[in-house]
Design a protein around this motif. Sequence first.
Motif, PDB file in Angstrom:
ATOM      1  N   ALA A 109       0.835  -1.206   0.000  1.00  0.00           N
ATOM      2  CA  ALA A 109       0.000   0.000   0.000  1.00  0.00           C
ATOM      3  C   ALA A 109       0.867   1.253   0.000  1.00  0.00           C
ATOM      4  N   ALA A 110       1.969   1.247   0.750  1.00  0.00           N
ATOM      5  CA  ALA A 110       2.866   2.400   0.769  1.00  0.00           C
ATOM      6  C   ALA A 110       3.518   2.592  -0.595  1.00  0.00           C
ATOM      7  N   LEU A 111       3.937   1.512  -1.232  1.00  0.00           N
ATOM      8  CA  LEU A 111       4.520   1.613  -2.568  1.00  0.00           C
ATOM      9  C   LEU A 111       3.503   2.130  -3.579  1.00  0.00           C
ATOM     10  N   ALA A 112       2.281   1.639  -3.513  1.00  0.00           N
ATOM     11  CA  ALA A 112       1.234   2.094  -4.432  1.00  0.00           C
ATOM     12  C   ALA A 112       0.939   3.575  -4.225  1.00  0.00           C
ATOM     13  N   THR A 113       0.924   4.018  -2.976  1.00  0.00           N
ATOM     14  CA  THR A 113       0.688   5.434  -2.684  1.00  0.00           C
ATOM     15  C   THR A 113       1.795   6.289  -3.289  1.00  0.00           C
ATOM     16  N   GLU A 114       3.041   5.843  -3.153  1.00  0.00           N
ATOM     17  CA  GLU A 114       4.158   6.601  -3.716  1.00  0.00           C
ATOM     18  C   GLU A 114       4.099   6.639  -5.236  1.00  0.00           C
ATOM     19  N   LEU A 115       3.727   5.530  -5.850  1.00  0.00           N
ATOM     20  CA  LEU A 115       3.661   5.497  -7.308  1.00  0.00           C
ATOM     21  C   LEU A 115       2.524   6.365  -7.844  1.00  0.00           C
ATOM     22  N   ILE A 116       1.374   6.320  -7.203  1.00  0.00           N
ATOM     23  CA  ILE A 116       0.208   7.058  -7.680  1.00  0.00           C
ATOM     24  C   ILE A 116       0.343   8.551  -7.385  1.00  0.00           C
ATOM     25  N   ALA A 117       0.772   8.897  -6.181  1.00  0.00           N
ATOM     26  CA  ALA A 117       0.835  10.301  -5.769  1.00  0.00           C
ATOM     27  C   ALA A 117       2.114  10.994  -6.243  1.00  0.00           C
ATOM     28  N   GLY A 118       3.154  10.236  -6.518  1.00  0.00           N
ATOM     29  CA  GLY A 118       4.410  10.826  -6.942  1.00  0.00           C
ATOM     30  C   GLY A 118       5.210  11.443  -5.811  1.00  0.00           C
ATOM     31  N   GLN A 119       4.858  11.130  -4.586  1.00  0.00           N
ATOM     32  CA  GLN A 119       5.594  11.628  -3.428  1.00  0.00           C
ATOM     33  C   GLN A 119       5.566  10.561  -2.343  1.00  0.00           C
ATOM     34  N   GLY A 120       6.420  10.707  -1.358  1.00  0.00           N
ATOM     35  CA  GLY A 120       6.496   9.728  -0.282  1.00  0.00           C
ATOM     36  C   GLY A 120       5.243   9.719   0.583  1.00  0.00           C
ATOM     37  N   VAL A 121       5.108   8.657   1.344  1.00  0.00           N
ATOM     38  CA  VAL A 121       3.922   8.487   2.186  1.00  0.00           C
ATOM     39  C   VAL A 121       3.823   9.586   3.236  1.00  0.00           C
ATOM     40  N   LEU A 122       4.945   9.946   3.857  1.00  0.00           N
ATOM     41  CA  LEU A 122       4.908  10.996   4.884  1.00  0.00           C
ATOM     42  C   LEU A 122       4.557  12.351   4.300  1.00  0.00           C
ATOM     43  N   HIS A 123       5.043  12.630   3.102  1.00  0.00           N
ATOM     44  CA  HIS A 123       4.654  13.883   2.432  1.00  0.00           C
ATOM     45  C   HIS A 123       3.191  13.838   2.025  1.00  0.00           C
ATOM     46  N   PHE A 124       2.727  12.681   1.586  1.00  0.00           N
ATOM     47  CA  PHE A 124       1.332  12.517   1.183  1.00  0.00           C
ATOM     48  C   PHE A 124       0.385  12.800   2.351  1.00  0.00           C
ATOM     49  N   TRP A 125       0.759  12.355   3.538  1.00  0.00           N
ATOM     50  CA  TRP A 125      -0.063  12.566   4.721  1.00  0.00           C
ATOM     51  C   TRP A 125       0.166  13.938   5.345  1.00  0.00           C
ATOM     52  N   GLY A 126       1.119  14.693   4.854  1.00  0.00           N
ATOM     53  CA  GLY A 126       1.395  16.021   5.372  1.00  0.00           C
ATOM     54  C   GLY A 126       2.222  16.032   6.641  1.00  0.00           C
ATOM     55  N   ILE A 127       2.909  14.956   6.931  1.00  0.00           N
ATOM     56  CA  ILE A 127       3.717  14.887   8.151  1.00  0.00           C
ATOM     57  C   ILE A 127       5.041  15.611   7.940  1.00  0.00           C
ATOM     58  N   LEU A 128       5.586  15.520   6.747  1.00  0.00           N
ATOM     59  CA  LEU A 128       6.855  16.212   6.426  1.00  0.00           C
ATOM     60  C   LEU A 128       6.576  17.360   5.486  1.00  0.00           C
TER      61      LEU A 128
END
Length: 50
Positions: free
Chosen positions: A31-50
């Motif tokens: 799921a983390a890999l799919a999120t990175e591939l689809i969103a084009g950014q890391g999981v922490l950036h996607f969630w707004g943590i970084l």
Amino acid sequence: MENQERNTWSWGFSTGAENWNGRLAMIGFVAALATELIAGQGVLHFWGIL
């Protein structure tokens, strides 16, 4: 019968608990890999943590 015992839910450090832990970890990793591939950014950036 042995396969049935490995897949049953039990508390503590048991073979069944370790199997479920591994399965859920693999799902989370994919799921983390799919999120990175689809969103084009890391999981922490996607969630707004970084």
